[in-house]
Design an enzyme around this catalytic site. Sequence first.
Site, PDB file in Angstrom:
ATOM      1  N   CYS A  38       0.813  -1.220   0.000  1.00  0.00           N
ATOM      2  CA  CYS A  38       0.000   0.000   0.000  1.00  0.00           C
ATOM      3  C   CYS A  38       0.850   1.276   0.000  1.00  0.00           C
ATOM      4  O   CYS A  38       1.415   1.611  -1.023  1.00  0.00           O
ATOM      5  CB  CYS A  38      -0.985  -0.039   1.152  1.00  0.00           C
ATOM      6  SG  CYS A  38      -2.413   1.017   0.875  1.00  0.00           S
ATOM      7  N   HIS A  79      -3.647  -5.652   2.222  1.00  0.00           N
ATOM      8  CA  HIS A  79      -3.391  -5.730   3.668  1.00  0.00           C
ATOM      9  C   HIS A  79      -3.990  -7.047   4.164  1.00  0.00           C
ATOM     10  O   HIS A  79      -4.599  -7.798   3.389  1.00  0.00           O
ATOM     11  CB  HIS A  79      -4.119  -4.584   4.391  1.00  0.00           C
ATOM     12  CG  HIS A  79      -3.555  -3.227   4.136  1.00  0.00           C
ATOM     13  ND1 HIS A  79      -2.333  -2.810   4.629  1.00  0.00           N
ATOM     14  CD2 HIS A  79      -4.050  -2.179   3.433  1.00  0.00           C
ATOM     15  CE1 HIS A  79      -2.116  -1.560   4.266  1.00  0.00           C
ATOM     16  NE2 HIS A  79      -3.126  -1.154   3.534  1.00  0.00           N
TER      17      HIS A  79
HETATM   18  N1  GLN Z   1      -2.065   7.147   2.028  1.00  0.00           N
HETATM   19  C1  GLN Z   1      -2.192   6.188   0.942  1.00  0.00           C
HETATM   20  C2  GLN Z   1      -3.610   6.215   0.304  1.00  0.00           C
HETATM   21  O1  GLN Z   1      -4.550   6.593   0.946  1.00  0.00           O
HETATM   22  C3  GLN Z   1      -1.857   4.785   1.410  1.00  0.00           C
HETATM   23  C4  GLN Z   1      -2.816   4.252   2.468  1.00  0.00           C
HETATM   24  C5  GLN Z   1      -2.392   2.918   3.069  1.00  0.00           C
HETATM   25  O2  GLN Z   1      -1.200   2.582   3.167  1.00  0.00           O
HETATM   26  N2  GLN Z   1      -3.404   2.130   3.510  1.00  0.00           N
HETATM   27  O3  GLN Z   1      -3.742   5.818  -0.838  1.00  0.00           O
END
Ligand code: GLN
Length: 263
Positions: free
Chosen positions: A94, A193
């Site tokens: 992510c 995740h």
């Molecule tokens: N800040 C990034 C987004 O919102 C990654 C979010 C995350 O790692 N869950 O796309």
Amino acid sequence: MKLRIGHLYPEAMNLYGDRGNILALLQRARWRGIAATVIPIGLGEPFDPAAVDLVFAGGDQDREQRLVAADLVGAKGEAIRAAIEQGMPALVVCGSYQLFGRYYQPASGPAIPGVGVFDLVTKHPGAEVTRCVGNLAVDWEGYLLVGFENHGGRTYLGPGVQPLGRVVAGYGNNGQDGFEGARYRNAFGTYLHGALLPKNPRLADELIRLALAYRGQEVELPPLDDAIEEQARQVALARALSERHAQQNVGATRRQHPRRPRS
Ligand code: GLN
């Protein structure tokens, strides 16, 4: 045999239990008698490519991504990129996945520069646009990877960039092109995740195998009893598929009964 796992930014990039990926790698190696250790590599700490056999980094929000991007600019990011270019395995999830591309343009503020491992860019469409949230299933070479996603940024792969897989259920990179994640040499980027690896043992074992091979130890990992992992994977997959059916039903209903304008 030994396996040295470089955990990038364990404090700054650890959203939604992504640290569970480290535990899965450690345990699946140790169950096979491999001496597995974790080397934390935090903000301000140097990256020594000779000290680790693979690297992992988890996800986090825009604020933490800015801190990490500033830490990666220059020698550290370049050393990581060079190690991956030479075949070091990596798993980045992510927010870290976004930072391993060319840049991430958040909903507000300047673009955040990436390490450039993957030829991709990520753009946040704006805080008012629905985030990509929900259970996610991805066809990776015929094996269904399962987990969940929660990201605002939409990721667009450059020409010729190999995705990790095809979206079976969920949004994936951008909810439009049907792809999820990216693969470059032995680096895997994903929005999954979960944590990802405990429920997807085949990917965990592939990363261990690649890390051992990267250090000249070409081995066939003996199989483990993955009954519990497989049960967890099937539960997560069923959730992802039922969400997909629900979304399809909503879409079909809307097409059959379009909202009539108020009279
Ligand atoms: N800040 C990034 C987004 O919102 C990654 C979010 C995350 O790692 N869950 O796309």
